[in-house]
Motif scaffolding. Structure first.
Motif, PDB file in Angstrom:
ATOM      1  N   GLY A   1      -2.977   3.612   1.304  1.00 17.77           N
ATOM      2  CA  GLY A   1      -2.009   2.419   1.476  1.00 17.77           C
ATOM      3  C   GLY A   1      -2.051   1.999   2.895  1.00 17.77           C
ATOM      4  O   GLY A   1      -1.537   1.027   3.407  1.00 17.77           O
ATOM      5  N   GLY A   2      -2.838   2.862   3.647  1.00 19.17           N
ATOM      6  CA  GLY A   2      -2.902   2.485   5.140  1.00 19.17           C
ATOM      7  C   GLY A   2      -3.981   1.037   5.265  1.00 19.17           C
ATOM      8  O   GLY A   2      -4.296   0.650   4.330  1.00 19.17           O
ATOM      9  N   GLY A   3      -3.904   0.480   6.462  1.00 15.82           N
ATOM     10  CA  GLY A   3      -4.711  -0.607   6.670  1.00 15.82           C
ATOM     11  C   GLY A   3      -4.495  -1.370   7.967  1.00 15.82           C
ATOM     12  O   GLY A   3      -3.817  -0.825   8.827  1.00 15.82           O
ATOM     13  N   LEU A   4      -4.843  -2.611   8.099  1.00 13.28           N
ATOM     14  CA  LEU A   4      -4.768  -3.556   9.270  1.00 13.28           C
ATOM     15  C   LEU A   4      -3.510  -4.631   8.796  1.00 13.28           C
ATOM     16  O   LEU A   4      -3.858  -5.342   7.729  1.00 13.28           O
ATOM     17  CB  LEU A   4      -5.751  -4.006   9.684  1.00 13.28           C
ATOM     18  CG  LEU A   4      -5.861  -5.136  10.622  1.00 13.28           C
ATOM     19  CD1 LEU A   4      -5.500  -4.418  12.077  1.00 13.28           C
ATOM     20  CD2 LEU A   4      -7.184  -5.662  10.967  1.00 13.28           C
ATOM     21  N   VAL A   5      -2.650  -4.729   9.545  1.00  9.54           N
ATOM     22  CA  VAL A   5      -1.680  -5.571   9.304  1.00  9.54           C
ATOM     23  C   VAL A   5      -1.265  -6.382  10.593  1.00  9.54           C
ATOM     24  O   VAL A   5      -1.365  -5.710  11.885  1.00  9.54           O
ATOM     25  CB  VAL A   5      -0.327  -4.979   8.465  1.00  9.54           C
ATOM     26  CG1 VAL A   5       0.253  -4.189   9.356  1.00  9.54           C
ATOM     27  CG2 VAL A   5       0.341  -6.266   8.140  1.00  9.54           C
ATOM     28  N   GLN A   6      -0.828  -7.637  10.468  1.00 12.88           N
ATOM     29  CA  GLN A   6      -0.192  -8.240  11.720  1.00 12.88           C
ATOM     30  C   GLN A   6       1.267  -7.791  12.179  1.00 12.88           C
ATOM     31  O   GLN A   6       1.917  -7.546  11.363  1.00 12.88           O
ATOM     32  CB  GLN A   6      -0.386  -9.745  11.647  1.00 12.88           C
ATOM     33  CG  GLN A   6      -1.626 -10.232  11.861  1.00 12.88           C
ATOM     34  CD  GLN A   6      -1.676 -11.941  11.814  1.00 12.88           C
ATOM     35  OE1 GLN A   6      -0.717 -12.388  11.325  1.00 12.88           O
ATOM     36  NE2 GLN A   6      -2.802 -12.389  12.376  1.00 12.88           N
ATOM     37  N   ALA A   7       1.369  -7.924  13.344  1.00 10.43           N
ATOM     38  CA  ALA A   7       2.950  -7.581  13.804  1.00 10.43           C
ATOM     39  C   ALA A   7       3.739  -8.330  13.011  1.00 10.43           C
ATOM     40  O   ALA A   7       3.818  -9.717  12.839  1.00 10.43           O
ATOM     41  CB  ALA A   7       3.043  -7.924  15.391  1.00 10.43           C
ATOM     42  N   GLY A   8       4.780  -7.671  12.499  1.00  9.62           N
ATOM     43  CA  GLY A   8       5.851  -8.295  11.671  1.00  9.62           C
ATOM     44  C   GLY A   8       5.561  -8.214  10.264  1.00  9.62           C
ATOM     45  O   GLY A   8       6.426  -8.488   9.308  1.00  9.62           O
ATOM     46  N   GLY A   9       4.466  -7.733   9.966  1.00  6.36           N
ATOM     47  CA  GLY A   9       4.199  -7.585   8.597  1.00  6.36           C
ATOM     48  C   GLY A   9       4.552  -6.141   7.924  1.00  6.36           C
ATOM     49  O   GLY A   9       5.298  -5.507   8.696  1.00  6.36           O
TER      50      GLY A   9
END
Length: 124
Positions: free
Chosen positions: A7-15
């Motif tokens: 479930g890890g990954g790259l997300v923008q702040a606030g996501g």
């Protein structure tokens, strides 16, 4: 006990992201589980923990109100719902399980297990 995170990954702040941990093996003796995180050059820190019996939870101050830990005992799964993510949440997140084994004579010993880790990256 074997633990596998996902479930890890790259997300923008606030996501948001949701981490999962699948446990296998002698799961019936697990006394508590938790999520920890560690970045380069930093000590591994506890993010959230949950007990097996009562389901009591504990959170690091830095994630209170944003992260939620939960368990599905029937499926031997643990989850971490992460909302309002911040760049400082960027780390490798590890699933942890503790087993407390009681022996004859009243002795007991705690065993600890770790998953392989999953990277969480929050971009600003």
């Amino acid at each position: 006990v074997q633990l596998v995170e996902s479930g890890g990954g790259l997300v923008q702040a606030g996501g948001s992201l949701r981490l999962s941990c699948a446990a296998s093996g002698s799961t019936f003796t697990i006394s508590s589980m938790g999520w920890y995180r560690q970045g380069p050059g930093k000590q591994r820190e506890a993010v959230a923990t949950i007990t097996s019996g009562s389901g009591d939870t504990h959170y690091a101050d830095s994630v209170k109100g944003r992260f939620t830990i939960s368990r599905d005992n029937a499926q031997n799964m643990m989850f971490l719902q992460m909302n309002s993510l911040k760049p400082e949440d960027t780390d490798v997140y590890y699933c942890n399980a503790k087993r407390l084994i009681f022996y004859e004579g009243g002795d007991s010993k705690e065993y600890e297990y770790w998953g392989q880790g999953t990277q969480v990256t929050v971009s600003s």
